[in-house]
Enzyme design. Structure first.
Site, PDB file in Angstrom:
ATOM      1  N   THR A  94      22.092  89.121  79.793  1.00 55.80           N
ATOM      2  CA  THR A  94      23.056  89.298  80.889  1.00 55.80           C
ATOM      3  C   THR A  94      22.713  90.455  81.825  1.00 55.80           C
ATOM      4  O   THR A  94      23.471  90.750  82.746  1.00 55.80           O
ATOM      5  CB  THR A  94      24.472  89.563  80.334  1.00 55.80           C
ATOM      6  N   LYS A  95      21.591  91.122  81.614  1.00 58.32           N
ATOM      7  CA  LYS A  95      21.282  92.298  82.436  1.00 58.32           C
ATOM      8  C   LYS A  95      20.774  91.877  83.824  1.00 58.32           C
ATOM      9  O   LYS A  95      20.418  90.720  84.039  1.00 58.32           O
ATOM     10  CB  LYS A  95      20.275  93.191  81.706  1.00 58.32           C
ATOM     11  N   ASN A  96      20.720  92.842  84.744  1.00 56.38           N
ATOM     12  CA  ASN A  96      20.367  92.500  86.137  1.00 56.38           C
ATOM     13  C   ASN A  96      18.964  91.913  86.254  1.00 56.38           C
ATOM     14  O   ASN A  96      18.696  91.121  87.148  1.00 56.38           O
ATOM     15  CB  ASN A  96      20.488  93.734  87.027  1.00 56.38           C
TER      16      ASN A  96
END
Ligand SMILES: *Cc1c(COP(=O)(O)O)cnc(C)c1O
Length: 381
Positions: free
Chosen positions: A181-183
């Site tokens: 879910t990280k950028n």
């Protein structure tokens, strides 16, 4: 209308990149990862970057490289993901929790300085939700204290800045996550950026069983090269199969930030009049806008999350205060209220759906539902 909490933006071009690695005989950490490491080092203007299989393994390897272990203490903010403290426990050291600033929810140099004791060997600053902690201030506070390392948890902040400086500029190690879910994501992955050649050399060994040569070096030019083992290590490399997804995302990360910023502004413009709040923006900070987190009265939080869920809107909590989690509470015996800012925030926090590509209609639905629910009798504070 269903609104997921997060949806990644990887597609067929990314599948092609994995297929290209599959077409080579080499699947694990190799030339693709090395190119990505060079790209990351350049992005941050630092000499060294080492990819790892996760933030967690990168952080454990970093603490090992710094020689931190039993008998040592590491200062950790009370408002962060459990991983920030878990890695300290994993090397046998003790996390010393410090409450965060009530406006920004970040660790301040003053609070960190007050927690330094004879056993303190490191401070981990967390760039919570994408807003950088005061790294210049922390580093100035540590002048003359070469015995205390400065570590950045950059899991939320690849593209952010503070007073023109990116992560890595003031720390011994800046650790990134490429979790789902990280950028920037490749499903699971991480990276350690460092100014220090000694730590970089140690990390390259520690991430690969302490061996003096990586897999690709052992078979360089189709000739077997002997390796030795100079220190104890882990297995924490990032395979090229996953590293292949990172290059294009790093290339475009800065250009993609305005879309995140616009989403956040849209939430703020529309939610401004409602009985909720969000962390203060920090002067001089370019926010990486990883999460959009609101805070409501603690007794309304769980019912509101449930009601949003019933309206098809997925939310999460980032985070309950780490010292209030059962493991830490029981091991160290913290009383309720020992970290009042982090605990209160953690009892009222709700992370709203937030990802570029969610679209105006989905975001409008979230905002309309939230406004309608907060107008109901049962949600009056
Ligand atoms: C995601 C996250 C981590 C852990 O990252 P992994 O790559 O899953 O190990 C650490 N710290 C923070 C603040 C995070 O959000």
């Amino acid at each position: 209308m269903k609104v997921p909490f997060f949806r990644h933006a990887l597609g067929s071009a990314d599948a092609d990149r994995i297929a290209a690695v599959l077409a080579t005989p080499y699947l694990t950490a190799g030339d693709v990862g090395r190119q990505v490491e060079a790209q990351i080092a350049e992005f941050f203007g630092q000499p060294h970057a080492a990819l790892t299989s996760s933030w967690t393994l990168g952080a454990i390897a970093s603490l090992m490289a710094l020689g931190i272990g039993p008998g040592d203490e590491v200062i950790v903010p009370a408002m962060t993901f459990a991983a920030t403290a878990n890695v300290v426990e994993m090397v046998g050291a003790r996390p010393v929790f410090v409450d965060v600033d009530p406006e920004t929810l970040l660790l301040t140099p003053e609070a960190a300085a007050a927690a330094i004791g004879p056993r303190t060997r490191a401070i981990i600053a967390v760039h919570l939700y994408g807003r950088m902690a005061d790294m210049a201030g922390l580093s100035a506070m540590l002048v003359g204290r070469d015995d205390i390392a400065l570590i950045e948890d950059c899991a939320h902040c690849f593209e952010g800045m503070r007073d023109g400086a990116r992560p890595g500029a003031f720390s011994d190690v800046a650790i990134f996550s490429f979790y789902a879910t990280k950028n920037i994501t490749c499903g699971e992955g991480g990276c350690v950026v460092t100014r220090r050649p000694d730590l970089h050399a140690a990390l390259l060994q520690i991430r690969s069983q302490g061996m003096t040569a990586s897999a690709i070096d052992r078979f360089r030019n189709q000739v077997y090269h002997h390796w030795d083992m100079e220190r104890l290590g882990l297995k924490a490399v990032l395979p090229d199969l996953l590293a292949a997804l990172l290059g294009p995302q790093i290339e475009t990360i800065a250009a993609r930030l305005p879309a995140r910023e616009a989403l956040a502004r849209r939430y703020q413009d529309r939610l401004g009049g409602l009985p909720l709040r969000w962390p203060a923006s920090v002067p001089g900070v370019v926010d990486a806008r990883h999460l959009f987190v609101i805070h409501v009265a603690p007794r309304l939080r769980d019912p509101l999350m449930l009601a949003l869920n019933e309206a098809g809107i997925a939310t999460t909590v980032n985070y309950r205060a780490v010292p209030s989690l059962r493991y830490y509470r029981q091991k160290y015996g913290y009383a309720a209220g020992a970290f009042p800012v982090a605990e209160h925030w953690g009892e009222g926090a709700i992370s709203l759906p937030f990802y570029p590509g969610m679209g105006d209609a989905a975001q409008d639905h979230v905002m309309a539902q939230l406004a309608a629910l907060l107008a109901q009798d049962r949600f009056q504070a």
